[in-house]
Scaffold this motif. Structure first.
Motif, PDB file in Angstrom:
ATOM      1  N   PHE A 223       0.745  -1.256   0.000  1.00 21.84           N
ATOM      2  CA  PHE A 223       0.000   0.000   0.000  1.00 21.84           C
ATOM      3  C   PHE A 223       0.781   1.317   0.000  1.00 21.84           C
ATOM      4  O   PHE A 223       0.738   1.997  -1.005  1.00 21.84           O
ATOM      5  N   GLN A 227       3.578   3.669  -5.280  1.00 17.91           N
ATOM      6  CA  GLN A 227       3.361   4.769  -6.227  1.00 17.91           C
ATOM      7  C   GLN A 227       4.250   4.736  -7.460  1.00 17.91           C
ATOM      8  O   GLN A 227       3.869   5.239  -8.506  1.00 17.91           O
ATOM      9  N   LEU A 281      -5.475  -2.467   2.878  1.00 17.38           N
ATOM     10  CA  LEU A 281      -5.379  -1.154   2.232  1.00 17.38           C
ATOM     11  C   LEU A 281      -4.875  -1.288   0.789  1.00 17.38           C
ATOM     12  O   LEU A 281      -5.350  -0.595  -0.112  1.00 17.38           O
ATOM     13  N   THR A 282      -3.919  -2.215   0.599  1.00 11.43           N
ATOM     14  CA  THR A 282      -3.406  -2.435  -0.755  1.00 11.43           C
ATOM     15  C   THR A 282      -4.515  -2.865  -1.694  1.00 11.43           C
ATOM     16  O   THR A 282      -4.623  -2.369  -2.817  1.00 11.43           O
ATOM     17  N   ILE A 285      -6.835   0.164  -2.487  1.00 15.81           N
ATOM     18  CA  ILE A 285      -6.224   1.121  -3.415  1.00 15.81           C
ATOM     19  C   ILE A 285      -6.161   0.535  -4.820  1.00 15.81           C
ATOM     20  O   ILE A 285      -6.479   1.196  -5.819  1.00 15.81           O
ATOM     21  N   TYR A 302      -3.074  -2.080 -12.233  1.00 17.15           N
ATOM     22  CA  TYR A 302      -3.659  -1.985 -10.899  1.00 17.15           C
ATOM     23  C   TYR A 302      -4.138  -3.334 -10.401  1.00 17.15           C
ATOM     24  O   TYR A 302      -4.199  -3.571  -9.191  1.00 17.15           O
TER      25      TYR A 302
END
Lengths: 493, 113
Positions: A223, A227, A281-282, A285, A302
């Protein structure tokens, strides 16, 4: 002592060096690479069956016994992953023949491809923490070259970011190795595990565990540290993305597997809860990214992040079922992600754009492509009897046993979202009216389709025949659940 | 001695962080160089600065230094040299192609080339 253990690393090294001598002769390079990949699969199959019959195989390099020398360890998990890596390597290699372009082929594409395989196989097989770092670097160095090969503007820009992130994480890796060495005085993973068990994981070891999680999480894109991934995986040509998406992130996850089941398993209330939160959370997202974009590459990229979350969630549950689920899921995900990237690559090649709004009606002209994509898509989402299902089912069963209901719900809902995101590609890309007169002939498409179909068939067989592969999976999960098996095999006690 | 080393490592990490947060590529590369030097010194210090003889068995020496951290550093230094030189070449090529060395100007979505 068994030299077979190191063959999956030495074989691509030999091939890579050989290929450098014939770098201008493209036909010969292709031939050598193809032969090498086929033989690599044979070696790794033999490795899997040897581990199945003889138990964990080790090799003390230079006859230095563990824990003093460098040790190469092939347990079931690593040999299964090595096998998967080699299969994916073969498929992507065949795909590269038709799509990578002569310019790149002449500039050391195939040798670097082999060097990447050295790094990946080596990271799976090494039995000590510092060599894990070294193999990571071998793999990363090859990935830098593959990422930048071709030198378009977007590639240069994204490579720069990718390399800086990875240099930072490598420094972190070295720092964490230093801390661990000062606390325990050893770097052999089995020995580390034994000594942590003796001192019962005090606070400092938990700190180091989280430090390693940061390092491996950067590689595996969990998570807060993911980026860099969407940008860097977007830039290079499709075969390279497929290679990265299928292999590189999975090496990070494998390392989390290794460290969190073999070494840092005493303070599970802290470390594994932390891992579970990050995993959830990963997934969230990843789901947001996957359903937000209209760009086919982005959607699949993704989806990598979602899969990472699901596998890590399985690790954080830490019981036999969830771990075997995670093992099945990681192998399934490697196969199916590679296949999806290859299929999406063909779609982009046909329509000349990666935006879904510019595609449409591909099914009329290219039915084989469409149906292969369909099977890959529902397999990714985990619809029975395809391969994603068994892994997810076991992870969910394990979670139910542990009472992690929130995580279960997230995983289940994420499956629906994954299905939605890939069906979006299917409905907008393959259905509807064609946006243009597609010029690419069916013959060309079918050639590029062969490796993708190969991967999808393997993945379907893997799903349908999970029952017959299950002994191998449980053997891998048993080793993870009982670190003593690993420690005994490595330290020969 | 360990205290001194810890302070030196801290200063290296501090400078590295400062440099890596700047916009210019060259400063960032120098920052990564300092960062890896700090990490290497950290390995050396963490292994313990015992101050003995070289780790070769002989009769008249009783204390030996730990050879393992040195072996680790050697490997790590070679790797960081390799990566740094690659990064320098890449930065130069990027500067030629994109006409800027400012990280701010390299932002943006993947679509705009």
């Amino acid at each position: 002592m068994n030299n077979l253990t190191f063959m999956p690393v030495l074989w691509p090294l030999f091939t890579g060096i050989l290929l450098i001598f014939f770098v201008k002769k493209i036909k010969l390079q292709r031939g050598i690479s193809l032969f090498s990949s086929l033989f690599g699969i044979v070696i790794s199959l033999y490795l899997v069956f040897s581990v199945h019959t003889q138990g964990i195989l080790t090799l003390g390099v230079g006859s230095w016994d563990a824990p003093f020398g460098i040790v190469i360890v092939a347990d079931m998990l690593s040999s299964l992953l090595v096998l998967t890596t080699n299969i994916i390597g073969l498929a992507i290699l065949i795909y590269s023949f038709y799509s990578i372009g002569e310019e790149r082929e002449r500039h050391y594409y195939y040798p670097v491809f082999q060097f990447l395989l050295i790094g990946v196989n080596g990271a799976f097989l090494t039995g000590d923490l510092f060599n894990l770092f070294v193999f990571f670097e071998v793999m990363l160095m090859a990935s830098y070259v593959l990422l930048v090969l071709g030198g378009t503007k977007v590639q240069l820009r994204e490579s720069l970011k990718y390399i800086i992130v990875n240099v930072l994480s490598s420094s972190f890796f070295v720092i964490m190795v230093a801390y661990l060495y000062s606390v325990l005085g050893t770097l052999n993973m089995a020995d580390i595990s034994k000594r942590i068990a003796e001192v019962n994981q005090p606070g400092i070891i938990s700190v180091i565990a989280i430090g390693f999680l940061i390092v491996f999480g950067l590689k595996g894109a969990i998570f807060p540290l993911f980026q860099w991934l969407p940008g860097s995986y977007y830039a290079p040509p499709i075969p390279v993305i497929a290679l990265f998406g299928a292999l590189l992130t999975k090496v990070g996850i494998y390392s989390i597997f290794r460290t969190y089941t073999l070494m840092f398993y005493h303070d599970q209330d802290f470390t594994h809860t932390f891992l579970a939160i990050l995993a959830i959370l990963t997934i969230i997202i990843g789901v947001i990214g996957a359903i937000a974009y209209w760009d086919v590459k982005k959607i699949i990229i993704y989806n990598i992040i979602i899969a990472v979350g699901v596998i890590i969630f399985g690790i954080s549950i830490m019981n036999g079922q969830a771990l075997s689920g995670s093992i099945i899921y990681i192998i399934h995900d490697m196969l199916i992600k590679a296949a999806l990237f290859l299929l999406v690559g063909i779609m982009i090649k046909i329509s000349g754009s990666d935006d879904l709004r510019d595609m449409g009606g591909l099914i009329k002209q290219y039915p084989a492509l469409a149906w292969t994509f369909f099977i890959a898509a529902i397999s990714l989402a985990g619809i029975p009897p395809f391969s994603g299902f068994a892994g997810k089912l076991l992870i969910l069963q394990g979670a139910a046993e542990k009472g992690a209901y929130f995580g279960m719900a997230v995983v289940l809902i994420s499956s629906l979202m994954v299905l939605y995101s890939v069906m979006k590609i299917f409905m907008n890309g393959f259905w509807g009216t064609p946006k243009a007169d597609y010029a690419l002939s069916n013959n060309t498409v079918n050639k590029m389709l062969v490796p993708a179909v190969l991967l999808v068939i393997i993945s379907v067989l893997f799903g349908v025949g999970t029952e017959s592969i299950y002994p191998f999976i449980t053997q891998a999960a048993d080793t993870l659940m009982n670190p003593d098996i690993y420690i005994k095999a490595v330290l020969k006690e | 001695m360990e205290l001194l080393m810890a302070i030196v490592i801290g200063i290296l990490f501090m400078c590295a962080t400062y440099l890596m947060l700047s916009k210019s590529i060259l400063r960032i590369i120098i920052g990564t160089g300092l960062l890896s030097h700090g990490a290497h010194l950290l390995i050396l210090t963490m292994g313990g600065l015992k101050g003995g003889s070289v780790p070769l068995l002989s009769d008249d020496v009783t204390t030996y230094v730990d050879p393992l951290p040195q072996a680790l550093i050697l490997t790590a230094i070679v790797i960081s040299f390799g990566v740094t030189s690659f990064l320098l070449v890449l930065a130069y090529r990027t500067y030629q192609e994109l006409g800027t060395d400012d990280m701010e100007e390299m932002r943006g979505t993947e679509a705009n080339e």
